[in-house]
Write a protein that holds these residues in place. Structure first.
Motif, short mmCIF file in Angstrom:
data_model
loop_
_atom_site.label_atom_id
_atom_site.label_comp_id
_atom_site.label_asym_id
_atom_site.label_seq_id
_atom_site.Cartn_x
_atom_site.Cartn_y
_atom_site.Cartn_z
N ILE A 191 19.54 -6.24 -10.23
CA ILE A 191 18.25 -6.55 -9.93
C ILE A 191 17.13 -5.98 -9.78
O ILE A 191 17.06 -7.01 -8.74
N ILE A 192 15.72 -6.15 -9.15
CA ILE A 192 14.58 -5.51 -8.54
C ILE A 192 13.59 -5.98 -9.43
O ILE A 192 13.07 -5.78 -10.28
N ALA A 193 12.80 -7.73 -8.40
CA ALA A 193 11.54 -7.82 -9.51
C ALA A 193 10.12 -7.27 -8.20
O ALA A 193 10.52 -8.31 -7.04
N ILE A 194 9.44 -6.53 -9.10
CA ILE A 194 8.65 -6.92 -8.10
C ILE A 194 7.41 -7.76 -8.38
O ILE A 194 6.73 -8.12 -9.62
N ASN A 195 7.40 -9.22 -7.58
CA ASN A 195 6.86 -10.28 -7.56
C ASN A 195 5.27 -10.29 -7.04
O ASN A 195 5.00 -9.48 -6.61
N LYS A 196 4.27 -11.16 -8.20
CA LYS A 196 3.07 -11.14 -7.44
C LYS A 196 2.63 -9.81 -7.58
O LYS A 196 1.41 -9.33 -7.26
N ALA A 197 2.69 -9.74 -9.50
CA ALA A 197 2.29 -7.87 -9.09
C ALA A 197 1.16 -8.09 -10.92
O ALA A 197 0.57 -7.08 -11.31
N PHE A 198 0.91 -8.84 -10.73
CA PHE A 198 0.01 -9.40 -11.72
C PHE A 198 -1.41 -10.03 -11.75
O PHE A 198 -0.88 -10.59 -11.21
N ALA A 248 0.72 -1.31 -0.03
CA ALA A 248 0.15 0.03 -0.11
C ALA A 248 0.96 1.01 -0.27
O ALA A 248 0.58 1.81 1.01
N GLY A 249 2.03 1.34 -1.36
CA GLY A 249 2.54 2.64 -1.25
C GLY A 249 4.11 2.82 -0.08
O GLY A 249 4.20 3.36 0.01
N ASP A 250 3.95 1.79 0.45
CA ASP A 250 4.89 1.40 1.75
C ASP A 250 6.34 0.14 1.01
O ASP A 250 6.64 0.11 2.34
N GLU A 251 6.30 0.63 -0.59
CA GLU A 251 7.48 -0.15 -0.45
C GLU A 251 8.85 0.01 -0.19
O GLU A 251 9.30 -0.51 0.48
N LEU A 252 8.98 1.25 0.04
CA LEU A 252 10.00 1.96 0.22
C LEU A 252 10.95 2.05 2.01
O LEU A 252 11.80 1.56 2.29
N GLN A 253 9.96 1.64 2.22
CA GLN A 253 9.25 1.27 3.96
C GLN A 253 10.08 0.15 4.78
O GLN A 253 10.74 0.04 5.19
N GLY A 254 10.00 -0.89 3.76
CA GLY A 254 9.97 -2.22 4.56
C GLY A 254 11.10 -3.03 4.15
O GLY A 254 11.68 -3.67 4.92
N ILE A 255 12.04 -2.23 3.10
CA ILE A 255 12.66 -3.71 2.65
C ILE A 255 14.09 -1.99 3.46
O ILE A 255 14.61 -1.05 3.43
N LYS A 256 15.72 -2.94 3.98
CA LYS A 256 16.69 -2.27 4.36
C LYS A 256 17.18 -1.57 3.37
O LYS A 256 17.62 -1.78 2.17
N ARG A 257 17.83 -0.22 3.62
CA ARG A 257 18.25 0.31 2.26
C ARG A 257 19.48 -0.44 1.59
O ARG A 257 19.49 -0.12 0.33
N GLY A 258 20.08 -0.35 2.53
CA GLY A 258 21.59 -1.65 1.90
C GLY A 258 21.28 -2.59 1.26
O GLY A 258 22.08 -2.55 0.28
N LYS A 309 2.06 -1.44 -10.69
CA LYS A 309 3.00 -0.21 -11.70
C LYS A 309 3.72 1.14 -10.52
O LYS A 309 4.65 1.87 -10.88
N GLN A 310 2.80 1.64 -10.11
CA GLN A 310 3.09 2.21 -8.79
C GLN A 310 4.67 1.61 -7.83
O GLN A 310 5.55 3.05 -7.94
N ALA A 311 4.83 0.92 -7.62
CA ALA A 311 5.76 0.48 -6.92
C ALA A 311 7.09 0.73 -7.78
O ALA A 311 8.17 1.63 -6.77
N MET A 312 7.47 0.50 -8.95
CA MET A 312 7.66 0.23 -9.95
C MET A 312 8.47 1.30 -10.19
O MET A 312 9.96 2.01 -10.38
N GLN A 313 7.42 2.42 -10.27
CA GLN A 313 7.60 4.40 -10.45
C GLN A 313 8.56 4.61 -9.44
O GLN A 313 9.64 5.48 -9.00
N GLU A 314 7.81 3.85 -8.34
CA GLU A 314 9.04 4.72 -6.53
C GLU A 314 9.89 4.04 -6.32
O GLU A 314 11.06 4.52 -5.91
N LEU A 315 10.34 3.30 -7.09
CA LEU A 315 12.05 2.59 -6.78
C LEU A 315 12.67 2.88 -7.53
O LEU A 315 13.75 3.09 -7.76
N ARG A 316 11.97 3.18 -8.90
CA ARG A 316 12.62 4.11 -10.26
C ARG A 316 13.25 5.24 -9.97
O ARG A 316 14.96 5.85 -10.04
#
Lengths: 326, 326
Positions: A195-202, A178-188, A212-219
């Protein structure tokens, strides 16, 4: 445990005999030092046969779908006549003395295939539990002729640093939430990913809006990271291992990464750096265990800790004292 | 360098004589081992007088306004009759053999005040350049009777981990930018912070809209972090050291943090953990330097590195070989 002769291990592994390979790995993981020594003699003899596989690390939090993901890309690789070894590293097995990732049934199709070797690897004591043994196991698999060695690890500790230091390509799986893709994972960890894969994305072959939003935020976020030595810009993909969506594209992205590395000579450079890293890491780890596993020393340490806690001596003076007595 | 006698150092520091204190710190930072040994004898004698100050770490990227911030809160503290020591740690000084943070004129008001002691501390060799010496310097300042010891460090490396391991309260300064507050700073550092201040957050005594947004984003992000041992929820403040806005509130937040820690007994617990951390860190660092600074060993290491690079030996076997020869 009944062991084979050194030559039997060597010949069996050279022949790609996975039963012998498996027994050699067990030998490596044994707590008996004569077993370890034998396994390491075998490894040194096989060293000229190592280094030829593509080493791929796959990490992500529990529930992200690592096994299904590996099964999905594994199937494409074996269709392409590749031989595939999967090492599942469980950092928690240091505590439980067994590997919870050892459940082969999680990769049903792969585990039944003759070109695939799946093996849980027990965690050792270096760098958060994943270290020497896993790296030595990779080398044994290479000597046995596998084209790909996949190392699966749970993204929850130091184990990623260790795995990152032994693979050619480091792949991070994320879930779109829910928009918190960047919070959950350790920055390091994100910084280490090639390569980063957003899984279970379809869903029904459609990319989910939050993926789609997560991919954009990650980029966007990736722009703020320091540039990598290899001038590779971390790629963000969307996959769905169950639906099969994006898996072909993922394998192509992997290929383009490996090509990039080979063309620029970064593949050898990275491995050279890793070799030196593990050389110094092994020295460090041996120095510490030599020091702390000494009974005499342990008594002194206990006394010093008590003195520190009572405020009778500074931490530094206490540490110094342990060396002055030598 | 002309040294005083051990007793002169001890008496001078007990009297709060900052000239003697300064000379003792210089002794600590000397590369001559007899100087270091003398300084450490002095420190051990003074140990019963240490531990009474509030230790505060202040970190943030260059340009965030650390010095002005410290000057602003420092002024409030000395108005309250507190004595204040400021140690500016420059991790880069390991390379330059000098400290770029040594420019006292940056804290004009504080540096002229008799209750304030400002000192750049040269980086040592432990944990990214900030280690033993800084910690020992803190202890000397405490023995000299300072109520607050502020350690300022640039937020660009391992130095925060070191500083975090020697202070009671770790304060992170951030700037509010164009919505990318969370991207610019290393995640690990944010997790360590007890208090985060958005600095330069006001214009004509009005909170800037982007500062407000940054505070909100930070508070959201902090929810995703693991709960701290001390059950303290990281506070987010807005300050403007030049305008003076938010500075009084910051000092109150500091007080509430210190009260929280004292009431729950976390202050002593944290220091005890830090003492043990530095005990083991010093052991580690001594083991490594003992090993690597041995000429004989260095030759062997060079040979082994060459053998590893040529693929003649594995990293592990090479490391093992260094120990077998002993």
């Amino acid at each position: 445990m009944q062991t084979l002769s050194q030559q039997q291990y060597i010949d069996g592994i050279k022949d790609g005999n996975t039963i012998v390979l498996s027994r050699a790995i067990t030998l490596l993981e044994s707590t008996r030092s004569d077993h370890q020594a034998l396994a390491r003699e075998v490894l040194e003899e096989l060293l000229p046969l190592t280094g030829r596989s593509k080493r791929l690390g796959v990490t992500g939090v529990p529930g992200v779908g690592k096994s299904t993901f590996i099964e999905a890309i594994g199937e494409l690789l074996i269709e392409d006549d590749k031989k595939l070894a999967v090492l599942a590293v469980d950092p928690s097995s240091q505590l439980s003395k067994g590997s919870i990732l050892g459940d082969k049934t999680r990769m049903e199709k792969l585990s039944a295939h003759p070109s695939v070797f799946i093996r849980p690897t027990a965690a050792g004591d270096a760098l958060g539990g994943v270290g020497r043994r896993t790296r030595e196991t990779i080398l044994l698999c290479e000597a046995a002729g596998f084209d790909y060695v996949l190392v699966e690890t749970v993204g929850v500790g130091q184990s990623e640093i260790a795995v990152h230091s032994m693979v050619d390509c480091f792949l991070l799986l994320l879930l779109s939430g829910a928009g918190d893709e960047l919070q959950g994972i350790k920055r390091g960890i994100m910084e280490m990913a090639d390569i980063i894969a957003i899984n279970k994305a379809f869903i029904n072959s459609e990319l989910k809006p939050q993926a789609k939003q997560a991919m954009q935020e990650l980029r966007n976020a990736l722009h703020y990271f320091p540039e990598k030595d290899n001038s590779w810009l971390t790629k963000v993909c969307a996959t769905d291992s169950l639906e099969g969506e994006g898996v072909q594209k993922m394998v192509e992205t992997l290929d383009s990464f490996f090509n990039h590395q080979r063309l620029k000579g970064y593949d050898l450079e990275r491995r050279k750096k890793q070799d030196l890293f593990w050389f110094h890491e092994t020295i460090r780890s041996r120095l510490l265990s030599q020091f702390y596993q000494n009974d005499e020393k342990q008594k002194e340490i206990t006394q010093m800790v008590a003195a520190i806690e009572a405020g009778r001596i500074s931490s530094f003076k206490a540490a110094d004292a342990l060396f002055e007595k030598e």
